[in-house]
Design a protein around this motif. Structure first.
Motif, PDB file in Angstrom:
ATOM      1  N   ILE A  55      31.947  22.717  23.507  1.00 54.87           N
ATOM      2  CA  ILE A  55      32.027  23.576  24.631  1.00 54.87           C
ATOM      3  C   ILE A  55      33.635  23.730  24.631  1.00 54.87           C
ATOM      4  O   ILE A  55      34.501  22.522  25.294  1.00 54.87           O
ATOM      5  CB  ILE A  55      31.179  24.517  25.768  1.00 54.87           C
ATOM      6  N   ARG A  56      34.638  24.639  24.441  1.00 48.95           N
ATOM      7  CA  ARG A  56      35.727  24.554  24.213  1.00 48.95           C
ATOM      8  C   ARG A  56      35.192  25.562  25.510  1.00 48.95           C
ATOM      9  O   ARG A  56      35.573  26.742  25.620  1.00 48.95           O
ATOM     10  CB  ARG A  56      36.938  25.639  22.873  1.00 48.95           C
ATOM     11  N   MET A  57      37.075  25.257  26.739  1.00 47.81           N
ATOM     12  CA  MET A  57      36.767  26.130  27.437  1.00 47.81           C
ATOM     13  C   MET A  57      38.847  26.699  27.934  1.00 47.81           C
ATOM     14  O   MET A  57      39.455  25.562  28.012  1.00 47.81           O
ATOM     15  CB  MET A  57      36.287  25.088  29.136  1.00 47.81           C
ATOM     16  N   ILE A  58      38.105  27.817  27.703  1.00 49.02           N
ATOM     17  CA  ILE A  58      39.994  28.640  28.218  1.00 49.02           C
ATOM     18  C   ILE A  58      40.128  28.874  29.380  1.00 49.02           C
ATOM     19  O   ILE A  58      39.287  29.843  29.606  1.00 49.02           O
ATOM     20  CB  ILE A  58      40.229  29.025  27.028  1.00 49.02           C
ATOM     21  N   ASP A  59      41.353  28.850  30.543  1.00 42.74           N
ATOM     22  CA  ASP A  59      41.474  29.406  31.477  1.00 42.74           C
ATOM     23  C   ASP A  59      42.313  30.564  31.362  1.00 42.74           C
ATOM     24  O   ASP A  59      42.848  29.880  31.140  1.00 42.74           O
ATOM     25  CB  ASP A  59      41.210  29.278  33.103  1.00 42.74           C
ATOM     26  N   LEU A  60      42.330  31.583  31.781  1.00 42.31           N
ATOM     27  CA  LEU A  60      44.041  33.000  31.158  1.00 42.31           C
ATOM     28  C   LEU A  60      44.273  32.384  32.265  1.00 42.31           C
ATOM     29  O   LEU A  60      45.054  33.129  32.460  1.00 42.31           O
ATOM     30  CB  LEU A  60      43.144  33.838  31.404  1.00 42.31           C
ATOM     31  N   GLY A  61      44.090  32.270  33.675  1.00 35.90           N
ATOM     32  CA  GLY A  61      44.926  32.246  34.768  1.00 35.90           C
ATOM     33  C   GLY A  61      45.508  33.187  35.402  1.00 35.90           C
ATOM     34  O   GLY A  61      46.248  33.459  36.391  1.00 35.90           O
ATOM     35  N   ILE A  62      44.670  34.127  35.638  1.00 35.96           N
ATOM     36  CA  ILE A  62      45.022  35.914  36.476  1.00 35.96           C
ATOM     37  C   ILE A  62      44.656  35.665  38.012  1.00 35.96           C
ATOM     38  O   ILE A  62      45.702  36.465  38.318  1.00 35.96           O
ATOM     39  CB  ILE A  62      44.096  36.386  35.444  1.00 35.96           C
ATOM     40  N   ASN A  63      43.311  34.803  38.321  1.00 34.54           N
ATOM     41  CA  ASN A  63      43.088  34.539  39.552  1.00 34.54           C
ATOM     42  C   ASN A  63      43.113  36.118  40.673  1.00 34.54           C
ATOM     43  O   ASN A  63      43.869  36.335  40.994  1.00 34.54           O
ATOM     44  CB  ASN A  63      44.822  33.738  40.122  1.00 34.54           C
ATOM     45  N   TYR A  64      42.331  37.053  40.425  1.00 30.35           N
ATOM     46  CA  TYR A  64      42.627  38.381  41.464  1.00 30.35           C
ATOM     47  C   TYR A  64      42.217  37.636  43.199  1.00 30.35           C
ATOM     48  O   TYR A  64      41.507  36.846  42.549  1.00 30.35           O
ATOM     49  CB  TYR A  64      41.480  39.153  41.274  1.00 30.35           C
ATOM     50  N   GLU A  65      42.292  38.481  43.369  1.00 35.29           N
ATOM     51  CA  GLU A  65      41.888  37.613  45.110  1.00 35.29           C
ATOM     52  C   GLU A  65      40.426  38.512  44.725  1.00 35.29           C
ATOM     53  O   GLU A  65      40.452  39.640  45.304  1.00 35.29           O
ATOM     54  CB  GLU A  65      43.639  38.660  45.669  1.00 35.29           C
ATOM     55  N   ILE A  66      40.379  38.265  44.815  1.00 37.50           N
ATOM     56  CA  ILE A  66      37.898  38.216  45.364  1.00 37.50           C
ATOM     57  C   ILE A  66      37.638  38.844  46.632  1.00 37.50           C
ATOM     58  O   ILE A  66      37.388  39.255  46.741  1.00 37.50           O
ATOM     59  CB  ILE A  66      37.506  37.067  44.961  1.00 37.50           C
ATOM     60  N   SER A  67      38.815  38.882  47.272  1.00 34.44           N
ATOM     61  CA  SER A  67      38.278  38.882  49.163  1.00 34.44           C
ATOM     62  C   SER A  67      38.487  40.691  48.988  1.00 34.44           C
ATOM     63  O   SER A  67      38.437  41.084  49.800  1.00 34.44           O
ATOM     64  CB  SER A  67      39.027  37.848  50.017  1.00 34.44           C
ATOM     65  N   ARG A  68      39.751  40.922  47.948  1.00 35.85           N
ATOM     66  CA  ARG A  68      39.872  42.957  47.868  1.00 35.85           C
ATOM     67  C   ARG A  68      38.957  43.043  46.549  1.00 35.85           C
ATOM     68  O   ARG A  68      38.171  42.737  45.380  1.00 35.85           O
ATOM     69  CB  ARG A  68      41.135  42.532  47.354  1.00 35.85           C
ATOM     70  N   SER A  69      39.108  44.129  47.066  1.00 35.88           N
ATOM     71  CA  SER A  69      38.332  44.855  45.239  1.00 35.88           C
ATOM     72  C   SER A  69      39.271  45.027  44.583  1.00 35.88           C
ATOM     73  O   SER A  69      40.685  44.185  44.418  1.00 35.88           O
ATOM     74  CB  SER A  69      38.380  46.690  45.900  1.00 35.88           C
ATOM     75  N   TYR A  70      38.556  45.290  43.356  1.00 33.98           N
ATOM     76  CA  TYR A  70      39.633  44.998  42.045  1.00 33.98           C
ATOM     77  C   TYR A  70      40.332  46.457  41.603  1.00 33.98           C
ATOM     78  O   TYR A  70      41.659  46.323  41.313  1.00 33.98           O
ATOM     79  CB  TYR A  70      38.428  45.052  40.675  1.00 33.98           C
ATOM     80  N   PHE A  71      40.528  47.249  42.727  1.00 31.86           N
ATOM     81  CA  PHE A  71      41.138  48.813  42.619  1.00 31.86           C
ATOM     82  C   PHE A  71      41.854  48.417  44.205  1.00 31.86           C
ATOM     83  O   PHE A  71      43.259  49.378  43.959  1.00 31.86           O
ATOM     84  CB  PHE A  71      40.365  49.489  43.104  1.00 31.86           C
ATOM     85  N   HIS A  72      42.207  47.337  43.983  1.00 36.85           N
ATOM     86  CA  HIS A  72      43.520  47.447  45.367  1.00 36.85           C
ATOM     87  C   HIS A  72      44.674  47.115  44.213  1.00 36.85           C
ATOM     88  O   HIS A  72      44.471  46.081  43.381  1.00 36.85           O
ATOM     89  CB  HIS A  72      43.063  46.203  45.884  1.00 36.85           C
ATOM     90  N   PRO A  73      45.901  47.298  45.258  1.00 32.99           N
ATOM     91  CA  PRO A  73      47.009  47.518  44.111  1.00 32.99           C
ATOM     92  C   PRO A  73      46.844  45.950  43.482  1.00 32.99           C
ATOM     93  O   PRO A  73      48.117  45.415  42.308  1.00 32.99           O
ATOM     94  CB  PRO A  73      48.046  47.654  45.424  1.00 32.99           C
ATOM     95  N   PHE A  74      47.410  44.896  44.553  1.00 33.97           N
ATOM     96  CA  PHE A  74      47.373  43.701  44.572  1.00 33.97           C
ATOM     97  C   PHE A  74      46.662  42.741  42.787  1.00 33.97           C
ATOM     98  O   PHE A  74      47.066  42.408  42.095  1.00 33.97           O
ATOM     99  CB  PHE A  74      46.753  42.343  45.952  1.00 33.97           C
ATOM    100  N   ASN A  75      44.967  43.973  42.795  1.00 33.23           N
ATOM    101  CA  ASN A  75      44.263  43.055  42.160  1.00 33.23           C
ATOM    102  C   ASN A  75      45.185  44.445  40.114  1.00 33.23           C
ATOM    103  O   ASN A  75      45.098  43.941  39.238  1.00 33.23           O
ATOM    104  CB  ASN A  75      43.514  43.523  42.231  1.00 33.23           C
ATOM    105  N   LEU A  76      45.249  45.500  41.083  1.00 35.40           N
ATOM    106  CA  LEU A  76      45.464  46.004  39.574  1.00 35.40           C
ATOM    107  C   LEU A  76      46.359  46.096  38.945  1.00 35.40           C
ATOM    108  O   LEU A  76      46.727  46.177  37.643  1.00 35.40           O
ATOM    109  CB  LEU A  76      45.566  48.112  40.651  1.00 35.40           C
ATOM    110  N   ARG A  77      47.882  45.426  39.762  1.00 34.08           N
ATOM    111  CA  ARG A  77      48.611  45.091  38.632  1.00 34.08           C
ATOM    112  C   ARG A  77      48.744  43.922  37.898  1.00 34.08           C
ATOM    113  O   ARG A  77      49.422  43.516  37.377  1.00 34.08           O
ATOM    114  CB  ARG A  77      49.955  44.649  39.295  1.00 34.08           C
ATOM    115  N   LYS A  78      47.581  43.018  37.949  1.00 33.31           N
ATOM    116  CA  LYS A  78      46.995  41.218  37.180  1.00 33.31           C
ATOM    117  C   LYS A  78      46.215  42.033  35.963  1.00 33.31           C
ATOM    118  O   LYS A  78      46.145  41.223  35.092  1.00 33.31           O
ATOM    119  CB  LYS A  78      46.775  40.616  37.998  1.00 33.31           C
ATOM    120  N   ILE A  79      46.203  43.437  35.513  1.00 33.70           N
ATOM    121  CA  ILE A  79      45.216  43.458  35.186  1.00 33.70           C
ATOM    122  C   ILE A  79      45.732  43.676  33.712  1.00 33.70           C
ATOM    123  O   ILE A  79      45.429  43.836  32.751  1.00 33.70           O
ATOM    124  CB  ILE A  79      44.188  45.628  35.421  1.00 33.70           C
TER     125      ILE A  79
END
Length: 368
Positions: A55-79
């Motif tokens: 199996i080939r494993m690839i990580d995109l390295g986005i690293n959202y902050e999982i303690s925050r909502s995905y709709f938090h500005p810190f995470n939104l800017r990574k989308i």
């Protein structure tokens, strides 16, 4: 066939990670397919479950902050970065199918990336408690989510009870798989096991109270809990354990990466969850002949356990009945062994070759 799985990470203990390893390994090692797993929050950590070297494993390295909502500005800017990175991978690999395993921001943009590739979304959580909007914001998000779901080629649900919570007609029911173990539990020890993340959803505190009601009749018995702590829940339960003076009988055992072999040392599996969808842990218990006692919580256990055959389904939130049936199992070794034999037979319904054929048929339908 070129199969690409998308998920957030593979380093945490959990049902999604466990079943992903089983399915990906089956396709790579048994079916001979070309399998790639793409993560976005792996953070350089080692997968918790074994994955085939093929199996080939690839990580995109986005690293959202999982303690925050995905709709938090810190995470939104990574989308945008996430979408661009995923698009490059799909464009380079050109898989025949893409399966989204976990739920994250990519849920909303996956169907629009390399549109010619069929996209499948699999769901591992129940919507029993989240299908009734309580605010205008929730209603808007729900409408938008339903629109996105219709843009996937297929939605894979784990059991029929989930169907009413989906508006699109592109769903298919495929349960989680298991592999029937060559060994079986002896069922002669005075030990009960429960497993899962130590959170309110697993409701281990109620299992503690139930056990406290049976310990006087069965003083030599113990309950062992396996799983990661979540938000300090373990400390809260341990406080109650001390109040009941059950430190030697109700014990947290930490994490095990080989739950099936761990099961071999126990006589009963107990589940007091508030809700489940299609818990892998019950499939694994059946596969080693471990009788189960579980609440009939929404929406999974009754789809797995054959009541009075391989275990007991207890009316939900009925600790009195749970206590009575638990005592029955604890006091009757022959009953446990009879149920254990039936458990292994019933596990064959979910044997991995049977379930994976359903996935193959789905892939064939979407790519033909």
């Amino acid at each position: 066939m070129k199969i690409l799985y998308l998920t957030d990470q593979t380093y945490l203990h959990g049902g999604i990670e466990k079943v992903l390893s089983q399915k990906a390994n089956y396709f790579a090692d048994i079916s001979g397919d070309e399998v790639t797993i793409v993560t976005y929050n792996q953070q350089g950590k080692i997968p918790v479950y074994p994955f085939s070297e093929k199996i080939r494993m690839i990580d995109l390295g986005i690293n959202y902050e999982i303690s925050r909502s995905y709709f938090h500005p810190f995470n939104l800017r990574k989308i945008p970065q996430h979408r661009f990175a995923l698009q490059n991978v799909l464009r380079d690999l050109q898989p025949d199918v893409v399966i989204s395993s976990s739920f994250g921001p990519d849920f909303y943009f996956i169907p629009s990336v390399e549109k010619q590739i069929p996209k499948i979304k699999e769901f591992h959580a129940t919507r029993h408690f989240s299908n009734k909007p309580i605010s205008i914001k929730d209603k808007i998000l729900k409408t938008f989510t339903e629109k996105i779901e219709r843009s996937y080629k297929a939605l894979v649900l784990l059991n029929d009870d989930e169907i009413p919570f989906y508006k699109s007609n592109n769903y298919i029911i495929i349960p989680n798989p298991t592999e029937v173990h060559e060994r079986s539990c002896e069922l002669s020890t005075n030990k009960i096991i429960a497993a899962g993340r130590i959170s309110r959803q697993k409701n281990f505190e109620e299992l503690l109270e139930i056990f406290n009601n049976v310990i006087q009749d069965f003083p030599g018995w113990e309950v062992h809990i396996y799983g990661d702590d979540y938000l300090g829940r373990r400390v809260e339960i341990e406080k109650r354990i001390k109040e009941l003076s059950l430190e030697k009988n109700f014990i947290f055992k930490g994490v095990t990466s080989d739950l099936k072999n761990t099961f071999l040392n126990y006589s009963i599996y107990a589940m007091t969850s508030i809700h489940e969808t299609f818990p892998m842990v019950l499939l694994e218990a059946l596969s080693v002949g471990l009788p189960i006692i579980s609440y009939d919580c929404p929406t999974g256990p009754s789809r797995i356990i054959q009541n009075n055959e391989d275990g007991f389904i207890i009316p939900n939130k009925n600790p009195i009945n749970f206590t009575e049936q638990l005592k029955r199992l604890m006091g009757d070794e022959q009953l446990r062994k009879t149920m254990g034999l039936q458990a292994k037979k019933n596990a064959a319904r979910f044997e991995i070759s049977v379930v994976m054929q359903q996935w193959k048929d789905l892939f064939k339908n979407l790519t033909s």
